[in-house]
Design an enzyme around this catalytic site. Structure first.
Site, mmCIF file in Angstrom:
data_model
loop_
_atom_site.group_PDB
_atom_site.id
_atom_site.type_symbol
_atom_site.label_atom_id
_atom_site.label_comp_id
_atom_site.label_asym_id
_atom_site.label_seq_id
_atom_site.Cartn_x
_atom_site.Cartn_y
_atom_site.Cartn_z
ATOM 1 N N GLY A 1 -28.958 -7.731 26.128
ATOM 2 C CA GLY A 1 -29.636 -8.020 24.784
ATOM 3 C C GLY A 1 -28.802 -8.665 23.659
ATOM 4 C CB SER A 2 -26.036 -7.680 21.319
ATOM 5 O OG SER A 2 -26.835 -6.965 20.741
ATOM 6 N NE ARG B 1 -28.461 -15.792 14.953
ATOM 7 C CZ ARG B 1 -27.456 -15.480 15.912
ATOM 8 N NH1 ARG B 1 -26.201 -16.285 15.306
ATOM 9 N NH2 ARG B 1 -27.526 -14.946 16.910
ATOM 10 N N GLY C 1 -42.762 8.014 -3.101
ATOM 11 C CA GLY C 1 -42.676 9.618 -2.764
ATOM 12 C C GLY C 1 -43.748 9.865 -1.749
ATOM 13 C CD GLU D 1 -34.156 -16.081 16.383
ATOM 14 O OE1 GLU D 1 -33.263 -16.930 16.110
ATOM 15 O OE2 GLU D 1 -35.013 -16.488 16.480
ATOM 16 C CD GLN E 1 -24.655 -2.980 14.401
ATOM 17 O OE1 GLN E 1 -25.805 -3.728 14.342
ATOM 18 N NE2 GLN E 1 -24.568 -1.817 14.247
#
Ligand SMILES: Cc1cc2nc3c(=O)[nH]c(=O)nc-3n(C[C@H](O)[C@H](O)[C@H](O)COP(=O)(O)OP(=O)(O)OC[C@H]3O[C@@H](n4cnc5c(N)ncnc54)[C@H](O)[C@@H]3O)c2cc1C
Length: 395
Positions: free
Chosen positions: A136-137, A260, A350, A374, A378
């Site tokens: 993934g990352s 991005r 609430g 994308e 982190q």
């Protein structure tokens, strides 16, 4: 920097706003309740094309107005996501697949692949598939294999979460010629619908933004003609022969620098929707206590700051200047702001928010994806930190 809208852009934005209120928001809520994406033959898609809503403003020729194309994309992206981010991601067009074709494709490929999208009578989609069950990352870890065989490439592997892949005419698929080469082994291929060996893309279950499909598929001895290697083999070779390190990987990263800021703009639009819902609720129920006032005002400030970051990142893109840091900064900040705004909205409402019937609860589920897609928060921070300490870009 001047971000004033000219008359053409203002008119288009007003049209988007009216369509958003009347059609996009109700459709997003309907699909959220149904728990499935809008079917590709839904009349909504033809209506979008007929109204020309996916085109840039009149006279702009993708950016020829006082606003450049990238700035217009964030302006429109913010507005569409305000009404519903899932629906806005389902709109016909090349989507995330368009970026790599533009940045890596040969002129012939650009014409062949993007040309059909000029036809505004038939809804069409394309897709982008990088993510895999084990990558993934860290995209360098992709395992989908590409092996040259005569005039073809043979692809094997599995992809996940590819936006609109279930209805795409073609998908930009990233695969590696050798996993040991890391990023240097990446190649981008055009996989066309109906090619033998491509499984039927299957929409994944998602907690939010349900109006569009994030689909998974497999490739089993899928034969792709050499013409469908994006950019042709020359792009991936160094001048002295051998591999040009990371040409496929860099193509994907260039795409992210362009997209991005648009994702960040979506997050700003969603944050604005949260703020509007929370403010209206507090005002109507006479709950504008000092504590809420302070929170709402903080959100307004944070939203404004995130929005200016999006505009700056897009403005740089329009000028052809490097925008990697600004793109990551806008994405990291706007996603955080949207998550905070949704959380604040839930607090202000609430128990009413927690009952699951109010828009704020849907927004609360929708916004998390903005932190993930994308490149997660982190990962954006890693990109920015590496730049800060002058870490070599290819390391
Ligand atoms: C709604 C949605 C749409 C998507 N659309 C597409 C698409 O169209 N095409 C496509 O290819 N993919 C798509 N994706 C996939 C998306 O790009 C990945 O989910 C994303 O890159 C994160 O990968 P992962 O989910 O495997 O998480 P992982 O990479 O496993 O990360 C898990 C957690 O670890 C953190 N982490 C990972 N590495 C580091 C590190 N080095 N340092 C610190 N923290 C780290 C991450 O930030 C995250 O919080 C989509 C995903 C979603 C949810």
């Amino acid at each position: 920097m001047d971000f004033q809208l000219d008359d053409a852009a203002r008119e288009r934005l007003e049209a988007l706003r009216a369509f958003g209120r009347e059609t996009i928001r109700p459709l997003g809520i309907e699909r959220d309740r149904a728990g499935s994406p809008t079917p590709p033959d839904h009349p909504f898609f033809r209506e979008v094309l007929a109204r020309g809503l996916t085109r840039p403003p009149a006279g702009s020729d993708e950016g020829g107005t006082s606003l450049g194309a990238a700035v217009w994309r964030v302006v429109a992206g913010q507005e569409l996501a305000y009404w519903d981010r899932g629906v806005s991601s389902s709109l016909p067009g090349p989507g995330l697949g368009g970026g790599p074709v533009m940045s890596m494709g040969t002129p012939e490929q650009q014409k062949r692949l993007l040309g059909p999208f000029r036809d505004m009578t038939e809804p069409r989609w394309a897709a982008f598939a990088m993510t895999e069950p084990g990558a993934g990352s860290d995209v360098a870890r992709i395992q989908s294999r590409a092996v040259r065989d005569g005039d073809d490439w043979v692809l094997n592997g599995a992809k996940l979460y590819s936006a609109n892949a279930d209805r795409a005419d073609w998908i930009v698929v990233f695969a590696t010629v050798d996993p040991a080469l890391g990023r240097a082994g990446h190649r981008a291929f055009i996989v066309e619908r109906g090619m033998p060996g491509l499984s039927e893309p299957k929409p994944e279950k998602k907690m939010g933004i349900k109006a569009y499909a994030s689909a998974s598929f497999t490739m089993n001895d899928l034969r792709v003609p050499a013409d469908n290697l994006l950019g042709s083999e020359a792009r991936y070779e160094s001048r002295g022969g051998g591999q040009r390190p990371g040409a496929g990987f860099k193509g994907a990263m260039q795409t992210f620098n362009a997209t991005r800021p648009a994702i960040a703009a979506n997050a700003v639009g969603m944050a604005r929707a949260c703020l509007d819902e929370a403010t209206a609720f507090a005002r109507d129920r006479d709950r504008l206590t000092g504590r809420h006032r302070d929170r709402l005002e903080r959100m307004r400030r944070r939203i404004r700051a995130a929005w200016l970051m999006c505009l700056k990142a897009a403005w740089l893109a329009d000028r052809g200047e490097p925008n990697m840091v600004e793109a990551s900064m806008s994405k990291a900040t706007a996603a955080e702001v949207a998550m905070e705004a949704a959380s604040l909205g839930m607090e202000v409402l609430g128990a009413v928010g927690a009952q699951g019937e109010h828009l704020i609860e849907k927004l609360y589920r929708d916004v998390k994806a903005m932190d993930i897609v994308e490149g997660t928060g982190q990962i954006q921070r890693i990109v920015m930190a590496r730049h800060l300490v002058n870490y070599p870009r290819d390391a």
